[in-house]
Design an enzyme around this catalytic site. Structure first.
Site, PDB file in Angstrom:
ATOM      1  N   ASP A   1      -5.619   2.734  -3.460  1.00  0.00           N
ATOM      2  CA  ASP A   1      -4.319   3.418  -3.433  1.00  0.00           C
ATOM      3  C   ASP A   1      -4.261   4.528  -4.473  1.00  0.00           C
ATOM      4  O   ASP A   1      -3.657   5.584  -4.235  1.00  0.00           O
ATOM      5  CB  ASP A   1      -3.201   2.400  -3.671  1.00  0.00           C
ATOM      6  CG  ASP A   1      -3.135   1.356  -2.565  1.00  0.00           C
ATOM      7  OD1 ASP A   1      -3.436   1.700  -1.410  1.00  0.00           O
ATOM      8  OD2 ASP A   1      -2.798   0.195  -2.864  1.00  0.00           O
TER       9      ASP A   1
ATOM     10  N   LYS B   1       0.816  -1.211   0.000  1.00  0.00           N
ATOM     11  CA  LYS B   1       0.000   0.000   0.000  1.00  0.00           C
ATOM     12  C   LYS B   1       0.852   1.264   0.000  1.00  0.00           C
ATOM     13  O   LYS B   1       0.502   2.262  -0.633  1.00  0.00           O
ATOM     14  CB  LYS B   1      -0.979  -0.006   1.171  1.00  0.00           C
ATOM     15  CG  LYS B   1      -1.996  -1.152   1.127  1.00  0.00           C
ATOM     16  CD  LYS B   1      -3.193  -0.900   1.990  1.00  0.00           C
ATOM     17  CE  LYS B   1      -4.095   0.149   1.405  1.00  0.00           C
ATOM     18  NZ  LYS B   1      -4.701  -0.228   0.121  1.00  0.00           N
ATOM     19  N   GLY B   2       1.979   1.229   0.700  1.00  0.00           N
ATOM     20  CA  GLY B   2       2.857   2.390   0.693  1.00  0.00           C
ATOM     21  C   GLY B   2       3.444   2.645  -0.685  1.00  0.00           C
ATOM     22  O   GLY B   2       3.378   3.761  -1.208  1.00  0.00           O
TER      23      GLY B   2
END
Length: 307
Positions: free
Chosen positions: A252, A40-41
């Site tokens: 995202d 996700k980052g």
């Protein structure tokens, strides 16, 4: 434009396309298997960079080929990866993803090096945020790191966007005073302790989160668009209609677009419209980072021209 600093997870995604998602104890045959950069980052950093944001990634990967591949992919998108450490003791995080023909998915994540993030990463991230910038967090890294980052950012008057994903236990006290919270229906249900299944219940939840101290509460609703609450009243932002292929990267893409718009001074409702457009565009493509749109994609697919 202020810098967007993403403190979060970096994973390699192994994505299998299946006829239907398996039930407990059931084995299904996959039509294909693909490897994508993810986490996700990493996804949110790539999403923001592709849409024109100035982005720095802070996190950890292993010293394996998966880790090198993730950094190379982010750098190609223009993300500054100098804040990513190489961990010689832990492998790069990996996600196993099954996707059905409707674009629905189930995901299992092995955190690997993401689980080793600590105070060093928090300090690198905090020091990287400039005037007008934004710190972006998710919940695929240790909860203690997320909590510390929020507290340190608050002391230094740094804006924070927390994407409360994936669903996990989280200290509700951390939310009080949070600048921006983004969550989908299951994540919001976990935060407010009641079902969130439609626009009405999402509006109630957004108001409840705002009342708890969240400056801007945003609930994403997939094909139904999104709901936000900033000044006590919840409002809906209309969706864009696309044929969903894979929803893996949609959330995202939404977060990345919202971060770019807000650090670029775009008015809130328009910023959320851009975010809806980015999420819808990503859902129409396979993969996580591979599905993330650029500005030209938004105009071509859903008719949204970024200013």
């Amino acid at each position: 434009m202020g810098r967007i600093v993403v403190l979060g997870s970096l994973n390699t995604d192994l994505v299998a396309s299946v006829r239907h998602l398996p039930r407990p104890g059931e084995t299904v045959l996959a039509d294909s298997l693909h490897t994508f950069p993810g986490g996700k980052g990493g996804n949110q950093a790539a999403a923001a960079a592709r849409l024109g944001g100035v982005v720095r990634m802070v996190g950890r990967v292993g010293t394996d080929t998966f880790g090198e591949g993730l950094l190379t992919s982010l750098e190609k998108d223009g993300v500054d990866t100098s804040g990513v450490a190489r961990d010689a003791r832990a492998p790069t995080g990996t996600a196993l993803i099954l996707v059905d023909p409707r674009g629905e998915n189930v995901i299992a994540v092995s955190p690997g090096a993401n689980a080793t993030l600590g105070q060093d990463e928090v300090e690198r991230a905090i020091q990287s945020v400039d005037s007008g910038g934004l710190l972006v967090l998710q919940l695929e890294i240790p909860a203690t790191v997320v909590r510390q980052a929020i507290e340190d950012a608050r002391k230094r008057r740094i804006r924070v966007l927390l994407n409360a994903a994936p669903v996990r236990e989280f200290d509700p006290a951390v939310i009080a005073g949070l600048d921006i919270l983004v969550a989908n229906e299951p994540e919001t249900s976990a935060l407010v302790g009641r079902p969130v299944t439609d626009v009405g219940s999402a509006s109630d939840a957004a108001r409840a989160l705002h009342d708890r101290g969240v400056g801007l509460a945003v609930i994403t609703l997939g094909a139904a668009g999104s709901v936000f609450c900033e000044n006590g009243e919840a409002e809906r932002v209309e969706p864009f209609q696309v044929v969903a292929v894979d929803s893996t990267g949609a959330g995202d893409a939404f977060v990345g677009a919202l971060a770019v718009a807000l650090t670029g001074g775009v008015e809130l409702r328009l910023a959320l419209r851009y975010a809806n457009a980015a999420g819808a565009t990503a859902a129409s493509r396979a993969g996580a980072q591979s599905s993330l749109p650029r500005r030209a994609d938004l105009e071509q697919l859903v008719g949204v021209k970024w200013p």
